[in-house]
Design an enzyme around this catalytic site. Structure first.
Site, PDB file in Angstrom:
ATOM      1  CB  SER A 178     112.763   5.628 -43.127  1.00 18.07           C
ATOM      2  OG  SER A 178     112.289   5.359 -41.844  1.00 18.07           O
ATOM      3  CG  ASP A 283     108.548  -1.263 -42.474  1.00 15.26           C
ATOM      4  OD1 ASP A 283     108.909  -1.242 -41.277  1.00 15.26           O
ATOM      5  OD2 ASP A 283     108.900  -0.403 -43.302  1.00 15.26           O
ATOM      6  CG  HIS A 314     112.232   0.356 -42.101  1.00 19.41           C
ATOM      7  ND1 HIS A 314     111.068   0.997 -42.450  1.00 19.41           N
ATOM      8  CD2 HIS A 314     113.117   1.346 -41.784  1.00 19.41           C
ATOM      9  CE1 HIS A 314     111.229   2.296 -42.336  1.00 19.41           C
ATOM     10  NE2 HIS A 314     112.478   2.541 -41.952  1.00 19.41           N
TER      11      HIS A 314
END
Length: 601
Positions: A178, A283, A314
């Protein structure tokens, strides 16, 4: 495994045997060290160069033995934690790092690597200001690499100078999920010497595309929200905070200099590091164009690269294919940081999950031989009026007219349809408002077992644990196992696309539409990879405002010239798409939409 080459056989590094690194050093005896590295910036304008905190764990090697560094630069070490279990950094009574989150130090330090956990500028123990993907963040992480290579100054807590030349080769591999992986992309785009590889997981390559969907605002005050989540230095950073609010063009959603400074893709030609991309095709936090557009730029630049795509959301691959991931990551770092020719860079470039738990390899991604197949939407003119439909209401029962949408079906398919790449919908439209959001969704209609990516990102934590590396009383290497969350459903939304109609000419400026005039507008659809089975029906659903964005319910009516509008699909293998059972009609009315909570990258 590959047979060791003569170079491997004569390797004098004590932690290399048989062409790979092996556990040689005691993790319990590892050196823990906290260093503050001076950056070239003074973001908080206090007259003192900013410093980023670099917390190190490294093997206690013999004199003359040097090791490379695995680095995770993150804003989350104090506020939110890393990994499925949200681990935070911990320190001893002297303020020296005692526990690093994740398994990287436990597993790799005994194998002849150092691990560096870097607090991004303005977070945890670093000074300066958090600027959300901007130049200060990137410069701070880059400075840590410069220090490891003798090009920047480092200091202990007491202010005494600290260097790394005695113990490190200066070769660095950045990794992170991320936001962490996003900064790895940004640092690689500087071309900094010493950065040999990056492993961006669910990472951002353009912060504009993260917060703006083709001219549509994803959420209000997003840059300042993220700054406030990770930094407690807001009071010291008035100028940066003001810039996040005022320079991000929230009133227009235009792409400008603020966003260009947070767009790493144009600098892909400067990337000298190899890149191992990992991303979930479902995602919804960091959407798939983030990896797909970056991947294409890296390919054009000739960057050595590898990609893993999976069907969850994610999610870190450590929480998806743990054993396979650790083995592959070990080989990747051995190749690019240790120079061991183990063949990992000659394997098929792409690993793709095609069904729950089913992974296959391909020579590249999109799949070689993929071509664009176009399908007409029909004949005549159909219209729909903005209704702010929920996604479920928009895609359910595609053969039934529903106010606020147009639904089209292709199938049932006579053979499997493999989608691989970035679809789009080319529309010929007339709108009765200066702008509206145009939304497109591709849907697989048909019963199948599917990853439930809308629940816990498609994974669930079990009650068992597995251990990856050596543990100590202060830092254990054991983590709860995680499995995919799978259920049999009648349909699934595959991918989505959004386009603000007034940004159809350029993302840098708005071009209001003239009511009564026809326009050709393309709605880019997020990159995807999937097999739609034979017997299923592929659906295309068009709506306007959507719960994934802050686009207002304008009440606009959009007319679509069906014969001059097409669905464009990147397809591998044979494909025939014939519209069937499409029953669009003119609709009207207005209802409120549901707005999303803001996510953290």
């Amino acid at each position: 495994m590959v047979a060791p080459s003569p170079a491997h056989a004569s390797d004098k590094r004590p932690y290399v045997r048989g062409g790979q690194t092996v556990p040689t050093y005691s993790y319990a005896d590892a050196i823990h060290e906290s260093v503050w590295v001076q950056t070239p910036d003074d973001a908080d304008e206090d007259g003192v160069p900013d410093r980023v905190a670099v917390d190190l764990v490294r093997p206690r090697t013999a004199p003359g033995v040097k090791v490379p560094v695995i680095m995770d630069a993150s804003p989350y070490y104090a506020c939110c934690g890393r990994g499925n279990e949200s681990e935070l950094k911990e320190y001893d009574e002297n303020g020296v790092i005692s526990k690093e989150p994740l398994f990287y130090d436990n597993y790799f330090v005994p194998r002849g690597y150092a691990f560096a956990g870097v607090d991004l500028t303005g977070t945890n123990r670093s000074t300066g200001c958090e600027d959300v993907g901007g130049p200060h963040e990137v410069a701070g992480a880059k400075a840590a690499i410069d220090w490891l290579n003798g090009r920047a100054r480092g200091f202990a807590a007491d202010g005494s100078p600290v260097t790394a030349k005695a113990w490190t080769t200066g070769k660095v591999g950045m990794i992170g999920k991320s936001w962490d992986g996003s900064i790895a992309n940004g640092v690689a785009a500087t071309g900094v010497k010493g950065l040999e590889t990056i492993v961006p997981i669910s990472a951002i390559s353009s912060w504009y595309d993260y917060m703006r969907y083709n001219g549509t605002l994803r959420s209000t005050d997003y840059p300042n929200y993220l700054q406030g989540v990770v930094s407690d230095r807001i009071a010291e950073c008035a100028a940066v905070t003001e810039s996040l609010a005022n320079d991000s063009a929230e009133d227009t959603a235009d792409y400008n200099a603020f966003w260009a400074a947070r767009d790493y893709r144009p600098s892909a030609s400067r990337v000298h590091a190899s890149v191992f991309v990992v991303h979930g095709v479902n995602d919804l936090n960091v959407a798939t164009p983030q990896f797909a557009k970056w991947w294409d730029e890296l390919a054009d630049a000739g960057v050595p690269r590898k990609i893993w795509l999976h069907q969850t959301g994610h999610v870190d691959p450590f929480d998806l294919r743990r054993a396979e991931w650790v083995d592959t990551l070990h080989e990747w770092f051995d190749r690019w940081l240790q120079g061991l020719h183990n063949g990992v860079d000659h394997e098929p470039r792409a690993t793709i999950e095609t069904a729950p738990g089913v992974f296959s390899q391909a020579r590249d991604w999109p799949l070689p031989g993929t071509r664009n197949v176009t399908a007409k939407l029909g004949t005549g003119v159909a219209a729909y009026t903005d209704q702010g439909l929920s996604e479920a209401a928009a895609v359910t029962d595609p053969g039934t007219p529903v106010a606020g949408r147009l639904a089209f079906q292709y199938g049932p398919l006579t053979r499997p349809l493999r989608i691989s790449g970035s679809p789009s919908v080319r529309l010929r439209v007339r709108v009765d408002q200066p702008t509206t959001q145009l939304t497109a969704k591709l849907v697989d209609y048909g019963t199948a077992a599917r990853v439930q990516y809308n629940r816990g990102e498609g994974v669930q934590t079990t009650g068992t644990e597995s251990c990856w590396g050596e543990s100590t009383a202060a830092d254990d290497a054991c983590y709860f196992d995680v499995t995919e969350r799978v259920a049999t459903t009648d349909y699934a939304v595959l991918t989505r696309g959004y386009q603000d109609a007034a940004h159809h000419v350029s993302l840098r400026l708005t071009t209001p539409l003239q009511p009564g005039r026809w326009y050709s507008i393309t709605v880019p659809v997020n990159a995807y990879d999937a097999i739609v089975p034979a017997g299923h029906t592929l659906g295309l659903v068009l709506t306007q405002s959507d719960s994934a964005t802050e686009a207002p319910d304008t009440g606009a009516t959009v007319e679509v010239d069906l014969a001059r509008s097409t669905l464009v699909l990147p397809v591998s293998g044979p494909a025939t798409l014939t519209p069937t059972a499409a029953k669009p009609r003119t609709t009207s009315g207005l209802t409120g939409g549901v707005r999303p909570e803001r996510e953290r990258p």
